[in-house]
Design a protein around this motif. Structure first.
Motif, PDB file in Angstrom:
ATOM      1  N   UNK A   7      -4.145  -4.187   1.628  1.00 56.34           N
ATOM      2  CA  UNK A   7      -4.887  -3.223   2.445  1.00 56.34           C
ATOM      3  C   UNK A   7      -5.790  -3.933   3.448  1.00 56.34           C
ATOM      4  N   UNK A   8      -6.516  -4.951   2.998  1.00 55.76           N
ATOM      5  CA  UNK A   8      -7.386  -5.697   3.901  1.00 55.76           C
ATOM      6  C   UNK A   8      -6.589  -6.399   4.984  1.00 55.76           C
ATOM      7  N   UNK A   9      -5.436  -6.983   4.608  1.00 62.71           N
ATOM      8  CA  UNK A   9      -4.606  -7.651   5.608  1.00 62.71           C
ATOM      9  C   UNK A   9      -4.105  -6.655   6.648  1.00 62.71           C
ATOM     10  N   UNK A  10      -3.739  -5.449   6.210  1.00 64.54           N
ATOM     11  CA  UNK A  10      -3.257  -4.434   7.154  1.00 64.54           C
ATOM     12  C   UNK A  10      -4.369  -3.986   8.095  1.00 64.54           C
ATOM     13  N   UNK A  11      -5.587  -3.838   7.564  1.00 65.56           N
ATOM     14  CA  UNK A  11      -6.731  -3.457   8.405  1.00 65.56           C
ATOM     15  C   UNK A  11      -6.979  -4.522   9.464  1.00 65.56           C
ATOM     16  N   UNK A  12      -6.890  -5.785   9.091  1.00 63.34           N
ATOM     17  CA  UNK A  12      -7.121  -6.870  10.047  1.00 63.34           C
ATOM     18  C   UNK A  12      -5.995  -6.956  11.083  1.00 63.34           C
ATOM     19  N   UNK A  13      -4.744  -6.636  10.694  1.00 66.72           N
ATOM     20  CA  UNK A  13      -3.645  -6.630  11.667  1.00 66.72           C
ATOM     21  C   UNK A  13      -3.890  -5.553  12.720  1.00 66.72           C
ATOM     22  N   UNK A  14      -4.282  -4.361  12.281  1.00 66.81           N
ATOM     23  CA  UNK A  14      -4.562  -3.289  13.235  1.00 66.81           C
ATOM     24  C   UNK A  14      -5.744  -3.660  14.131  1.00 66.81           C
TER      25      UNK A  14
END
Length: 461
Positions: free
Chosen positions: A337-344
């Motif tokens: 989830x954190x990685x996805x937030x940082x990608x966005x």
């Protein structure tokens, strides 16, 4: 009429023996004065003994002590002789102060030679200027004793402003100002301390004790400075060794609860970019200086990891990049989830940079007020932004509480303290993590009660 009673160490002139030559050299030659007793106009006697040369000024240094009148003149002279003998013994045993320099001189010299971080030095200078120079700064180093230090600590535990019981008005500014109570008119009478309206706005002084933690910092500063004075032979004994150090304040971590953490994120996510920073602070437990110093090259979103190896320091308007607090470089794993937030978030940053026609460089800061990421978000700006957000919440919270939250939730979930300490950047194998950053969690306590109940013997019938 002033009289001088000069006591000399007599050595036979022309002595040829080795013993006589050795004694002559020890006392500085034949007929060298070993102490002077002077009669003062009040009738008291002042004893002066040569104690060598001042290591700072290179001038002759004397020990001096005044003996008050004690009955007859013979009794006063006998007391003066005892004082002279005592001072001579101090000189012979090297227990005497060897300089007349003051504590202010010691603080200035000590600050020149110590090697500490800038923020640490700024903290030392602040404590010295506010609490030590006004109280013991003019005191000679050799006259600082345990009683003076205990009195200083007692004063600090009474009032941090050293008011000593006097009454005065605390103004919101030291410069000339017009208080809000006057509606644009100057003080009447012109003296602000006598103005009742100023008293309502600027308030009368109320004593607030200095915290135990701050007193302990002052104790450490005195200890280090006086230890250096012993090394420089300014004094023979460090008086701080006779003082019981202030007690260590018990750790009182107050991390947000699960509901409070959800409320913080809901409020922060009204600005998606700010919400990313708050989320990463919760997920990583990183310090504020480490977060604002984070660059895109420190993130490996494919491997779901982040590396914290640098930090940003700030004192007023001056900022600089430095090592982390413990000089450790640590690599943390990120959840999906954190990685996805940082990608966005990276996509949004690239779009903002594209509007200016500049690419987002790997060296760009992750959290930056500039669209191209060329400048970092300042640590104080981060704290001020968080405090403004916290005022909108129905509970008290501060940014460092997010770090407490990360440590507490990991330990409550059963993660071993050594791993938690590694994520937070602590040394000592997790002792600091358990002592300071973990808090009592009701869910963990209930779980512990159930585990203990399952292992207890059966209830007797």
């Amino acid at each position: 009429m002033r009289q001088a009673l000069i006591f000399r160490h007599d050595i036979k002139r022309g002595a040829k023996s080795k013993y006589a030559r050795t004694m002559a050299a020890a006392v500085g030659g034949p007929r060298r004065a070993r102490g002077v007793v002077e009669e003062l106009p009040s009738g008291a006697l002042r004893v002066r003994v040569f104690a060598g040369y001042d290591p700072v000024t290179k001038k002759r240094h004397y020990l001096s002590e005044v003996v008050s009148v004690r009955g007859s003149a013979r009794e006063t002279q006998r007391a003066a002789e005892q004082v002279r003998t005592k001072l001579l013994h101090q000189v012979a045993e090297r227990r005497n102060p060897r300089t007349g320099q003051t504590m202010n001189d010691l603080f200035d010299r000590w600050l020149e030679v110590i090697k500490v971080e800038r923020t640490t030095r700024a903290g030392y200078v602040g404590k010295i200027d506010k609490h030590l120079r006004p109280t013991i700064g003019t005191l000679p180093v050799g006259r600082l004793n345990a009683e003076a230090i205990d009195s200083l600590y007692a004063r600090l535990r009474t009032c941090r402003d050293h008011c000593c019981g006097r009454r005065f008005v605390e103004h919101r500014s030291e410069a000339e100002h017009v208080c809000d109570e006057h509606v644009g008119k100057p003080c009447r009478p012109p003296r602000p301390t006598a103005c009742e309206a100023c008293a309502r706005r600027c308030r009368r002084h109320e004593c607030v004790p200095l915290s135990d933690g701050s007193v302990r910092v002052i104790h450490s500063v005195l200890k280090m400075a006086l230890n250096r004075a012993v090394r420089w032979e300014w004094i023979a004994v460090n008086p701080i060794s006779l003082i019981e150090p202030p007690r260590v304040p018990p750790p009182d971590p107050r991390p947000p609860t699960a509901d409070q953490a959800a409320a913080i994120l809901a409020e922060a996510w009204k600005d998606p970019d700010w919400g990313v920073l708050v989320w990463l602070a919760m997920a990583s437990g990183a310090r504020r200086g480490e977060l604002v110093a984070l660059r895109w090259r420190h993130l490996d979103l494919d491997a779901r990891s982040v590396t914290f190896g640098r930090s940003l320091g700030q004192i007023g308007g001056h900022t600089w990049e430095k090592d982390t607090k413990t000089h450790q470089r640590r690599r943390l794993s990120l959840d999906e989830t954190t990685a996805e937030i940082l990608r966005e978030f990276r996509v949004r940053c690239e779009n903002n940079a594209g509007l200016l026609g500049v690419p987002l460089q790997p060296s760009a800061y992750v959290f930056s007020p500039a669209p191209d990421g060329s400048t970092p978000l300042l640590p104080d700006t981060l704290t001020q932004h968080y405090n403004r957000m916290a005022k909108k919440l129905p509970f008290h919270t501060h940014f460092h509480g997010l770090r407490h939250y990360s440590a507490t939730e990991l330990i409550a979930a059963g993660v071993d303290p050594r791993t938690v300490a590694g994520r937070l950047g602590h040394g000592g194998g997790g002792a600091t993590t358990l002592r300071v950053y973990s808090a009592w969690v009701p869910e963990s306590d209930r779980r512990a009660a159930d585990v203990l109940a399952s292992r207890m013997p059966r209830r007797p019938r």
